[in-house]
Design a protein around this motif. Structure first.
Motif, short mmCIF file in Angstrom:
data_model
loop_
_atom_site.label_atom_id
_atom_site.label_comp_id
_atom_site.label_asym_id
_atom_site.label_seq_id
_atom_site.Cartn_x
_atom_site.Cartn_y
_atom_site.Cartn_z
N ARG A 84 35.70 -18.72 -13.29
CA ARG A 84 36.02 -19.58 -14.88
C ARG A 84 34.77 -19.74 -16.04
O ARG A 84 35.61 -20.17 -17.15
N LEU A 85 34.34 -18.97 -15.36
CA LEU A 85 33.60 -18.86 -16.67
C LEU A 85 34.06 -17.52 -17.34
O LEU A 85 33.35 -17.32 -18.41
N ASP A 86 34.11 -16.97 -16.41
CA ASP A 86 34.89 -15.81 -17.21
C ASP A 86 35.95 -15.61 -18.39
O ASP A 86 35.86 -15.46 -18.80
N HIS A 87 36.82 -16.51 -17.11
CA HIS A 87 37.48 -17.28 -17.79
C HIS A 87 37.34 -17.70 -19.50
O HIS A 87 37.87 -17.46 -21.16
N LEU A 88 36.40 -18.94 -19.77
CA LEU A 88 35.98 -19.40 -20.99
C LEU A 88 35.40 -18.79 -21.76
O LEU A 88 35.48 -18.62 -23.37
N ARG A 89 34.30 -17.24 -21.71
CA ARG A 89 33.78 -16.33 -21.98
C ARG A 89 34.70 -15.40 -22.87
O ARG A 89 34.58 -15.26 -23.95
N ALA A 90 35.85 -14.98 -22.16
CA ALA A 90 36.87 -14.71 -22.80
C ALA A 90 37.28 -15.35 -24.21
O ALA A 90 37.72 -14.77 -25.12
N ALA A 91 37.74 -16.59 -24.10
CA ALA A 91 38.30 -17.89 -24.65
C ALA A 91 37.80 -17.31 -25.96
O ALA A 91 37.42 -17.83 -26.84
N GLY A 92 36.32 -17.92 -25.37
CA GLY A 92 34.96 -18.43 -26.26
C GLY A 92 35.01 -16.70 -26.98
O GLY A 92 34.36 -16.96 -28.55
N ARG A 93 35.17 -16.15 -27.34
CA ARG A 93 34.63 -14.19 -28.17
C ARG A 93 35.75 -14.70 -28.51
O ARG A 93 36.50 -14.04 -30.08
N ARG A 94 37.36 -15.02 -28.35
CA ARG A 94 38.35 -14.94 -29.22
C ARG A 94 38.28 -15.75 -30.61
O ARG A 94 39.05 -15.13 -32.10
N LEU A 95 37.33 -16.67 -30.09
CA LEU A 95 37.53 -18.05 -30.91
C LEU A 95 35.85 -17.45 -32.02
O LEU A 95 36.80 -17.53 -33.42
N VAL A 96 35.60 -16.98 -31.41
CA VAL A 96 34.65 -17.03 -32.38
C VAL A 96 34.34 -15.83 -34.37
O VAL A 96 34.61 -15.91 -34.70
N ALA A 97 36.08 -14.80 -33.12
CA ALA A 97 35.89 -13.30 -34.06
C ALA A 97 37.23 -14.15 -35.66
O ALA A 97 37.19 -13.11 -36.64
N THR A 98 36.87 -15.37 -35.03
CA THR A 98 38.30 -15.76 -36.45
C THR A 98 38.36 -16.12 -38.02
O THR A 98 38.44 -15.41 -38.80
N ARG A 99 36.74 -16.15 -37.49
CA ARG A 99 35.40 -16.50 -39.13
C ARG A 99 34.70 -15.86 -38.52
O ARG A 99 34.09 -16.90 -38.21
N ALA A 100 34.05 -14.66 -39.27
CA ALA A 100 32.94 -13.99 -39.36
C ALA A 100 31.75 -14.93 -39.66
O ALA A 100 31.13 -14.58 -39.22
N THR A 101 32.06 -15.15 -41.55
CA THR A 101 30.85 -16.27 -42.15
C THR A 101 30.53 -17.57 -41.66
O THR A 101 28.84 -17.51 -41.74
N ASN A 102 31.49 -17.74 -41.19
CA ASN A 102 31.15 -19.30 -41.21
C ASN A 102 30.35 -19.47 -39.71
O ASN A 102 31.40 -18.95 -39.20
N ASP A 103 29.51 -19.68 -39.66
CA ASP A 103 28.97 -19.89 -38.31
C ASP A 103 29.95 -21.36 -37.18
O ASP A 103 28.70 -21.20 -35.89
N HIS A 104 30.11 -21.92 -37.86
CA HIS A 104 30.51 -23.22 -37.24
C HIS A 104 30.73 -23.44 -35.75
O HIS A 104 30.40 -23.76 -34.56
N ILE A 105 31.95 -22.02 -35.28
CA ILE A 105 32.63 -21.50 -34.33
C ILE A 105 31.50 -21.11 -33.29
O ILE A 105 31.66 -21.77 -32.27
N ALA A 106 30.98 -20.07 -33.54
CA ALA A 106 29.96 -19.42 -33.29
C ALA A 106 28.66 -20.54 -32.13
O ALA A 106 28.46 -20.30 -31.06
N GLY A 107 28.54 -20.89 -32.93
CA GLY A 107 27.24 -22.69 -32.30
C GLY A 107 27.91 -23.30 -31.34
O GLY A 107 26.78 -23.78 -30.61
N VAL A 108 29.07 -23.30 -32.23
CA VAL A 108 29.92 -24.81 -30.94
C VAL A 108 30.49 -23.79 -29.59
O VAL A 108 30.14 -24.72 -28.52
N VAL A 109 30.73 -23.26 -29.88
CA VAL A 109 31.08 -21.73 -28.47
C VAL A 109 29.49 -21.56 -27.48
O VAL A 109 29.79 -21.69 -26.16
N LYS A 110 28.62 -21.14 -28.24
CA LYS A 110 27.33 -21.17 -27.68
C LYS A 110 26.88 -22.28 -26.90
O LYS A 110 26.40 -22.09 -25.67
N SER A 111 26.94 -23.51 -26.98
CA SER A 111 26.71 -24.29 -26.81
C SER A 111 27.75 -25.33 -25.60
O SER A 111 26.97 -25.64 -24.54
N LEU A 112 29.13 -24.97 -25.53
CA LEU A 112 29.58 -25.62 -24.50
C LEU A 112 30.25 -24.51 -23.70
O LEU A 112 30.22 -24.64 -22.36
#
Length: 349
Positions: A84-112
């Motif tokens: 389950r965690l591997d599946h979520l981590r892969a999804a998180g990596r894909r989402l973080v890659a969408t916008r590199a400069t604005n770090d809202h995504i990276a922050g919420v992905v790490k937290s969740l």
């Protein structure tokens, strides 16, 4: 603080909708001319929507975290906690890659993902518990936005005209809401913000929905408006603020900050918190988008086919041009951020 009622705009109420079988994202590329949603049944669909600018500014925070809920629903049927965690981590990596400069995504992905690690090996309903954690993160962010707004309103005087650039999401909305509740009369000048016209469409429409007097200008009128004495404050969001006090925001912010200094107009950048992982601008990846986007506007070609385009999406404003950083904790000099912020946390407009 008065009891004046404030109408919160559509973009703050209906931006991202999390439903049992999909995520619905309000298409900001056509709003307010159309109120249209992009339906996303998978993480990949959410990621493409973010990349294609269906939502911008603070919107990707909600879209990406909702996309993780889709991934959690898929992961719930997997046999082991690690799967389950591997599946979520892969999804998180894909989402973080969408916008590199604005770090809202990276922050919420790490937290969740941290929330998921705590849930994965327990007997709770994994998908339901993860969704609850996501909605709690949304409400916590909204509360920080309201706090930022109160601090933002404190630097606005009654009768001010505030110039803003691009779509500053909750930072500008909550700041103006707090100013209205305080009984202050405020006018706003919005730059159009090519090539997506976020200022002309999203900011201007949202603030007008709140009852404010709003004027739209083209991107090359900012310095002239300041020279004519039409502006008392420059206030923008920041996609990221480094610990050195550099403000990374929509391209065009730098030239407005330079003009504001020339005309002795205070410039305040608004962000929930600076990024403690970015000591300076060299630590922030600067996104460059498809040059073709600079040659078109709202789907219409505006440049000769003989020309090439260039689209750096962000620029960097140095701290000596910044009067203060408005955060959810207060207003601080740009050069003094390390004194007040020492640990990583949620940040961004």
């Amino acid at each position: 603080m008065s009891d004046i009622a404030v109408t919160m705009p559509t973009l703050m109420r209906e931006s991202v909708l999390l439903e049992p079988d999909r995520v619905r994202i309000l298409d900001r590329r056509v709003f307010p001319f159309e109120t249209r949603f992009v339906d996303c049944a998978t993480v990949e669909a959410v990621a493409r929507a973010i990349e294609e600018m269906v939502t911008q500014s603070g919107g990707p925070f909600y879209a990406a975290s909702a996309g993780l809920v889709l991934a959690a629903r898929e992961a719930a049927s997997l046999a082991t906690a690690e799967a389950r965690l591997d599946h979520l981590r892969a999804a998180g990596r894909r989402l973080v890659a969408t916008r590199a400069t604005n770090d809202h995504i990276a922050g919420v992905v790490k937290s969740l993902i941290g929330e998921a690690e705590a849930l994965a090996g327990t007997d709770v309903d994994f998908a339901a518990a993860f969704e609850a954690a996501t909605r709690a993160a949304w409400e916590a962010r909204r509360e920080r936005g309201r706090s930022l707004g109160r601090h933002g309103a404190s630097v606005i005087a009654d009768g001010d005209t505030v110039m803003t650039h691009c779509w500053a999401e909750a930072t500008i909305v909550e700041t103006m809401a707090a100013a209205i509740r305080a009984g202050k009369t405020v006018k706003v000048i919005c730059t159009e913000t090519r090539p997506y016209l976020q200022g002309a469409r999203l900011t201007a429409h949202s603030l007008a929905e709140m009852g404010l007097h709003v004027t739209v200008i083209t991107d090359n009128m900012g310095a002239h408006a300041m020279d004519r004495g039409l502006v008392q404050r420059l206030m923008t969001a920041a996609d990221r603020v480094t610990m050195s006090g550099h403000v990374v925001n929509k391209v065009g912010t730098l030239q407005l900050a330079i003009a504001a200094q020339r005309y002795r107009i205070p410039y305040f950048a608004m962000v929930q918190a600076p990024d403690p992982r970015a000591a300076g601008p060299a630590d922030v990846p600067m996104e460059e988008r498809d040059p073709q986007e600079s040659l078109t506007c709202m789907g219409q070609r505006t440049a000769t086919p003989l020309a090439q385009g260039w689209y750096p999406a962000f620029d960097v404003t140095p701290p000596d041009l910044v009067s203060g950083i408005v955060t959810s904790k207060g207003v601080f000099p740009a050069a003094a951020l390390p004194v007040h912020f020492q640990s990583a946390g949620d940040h961004g407009p």
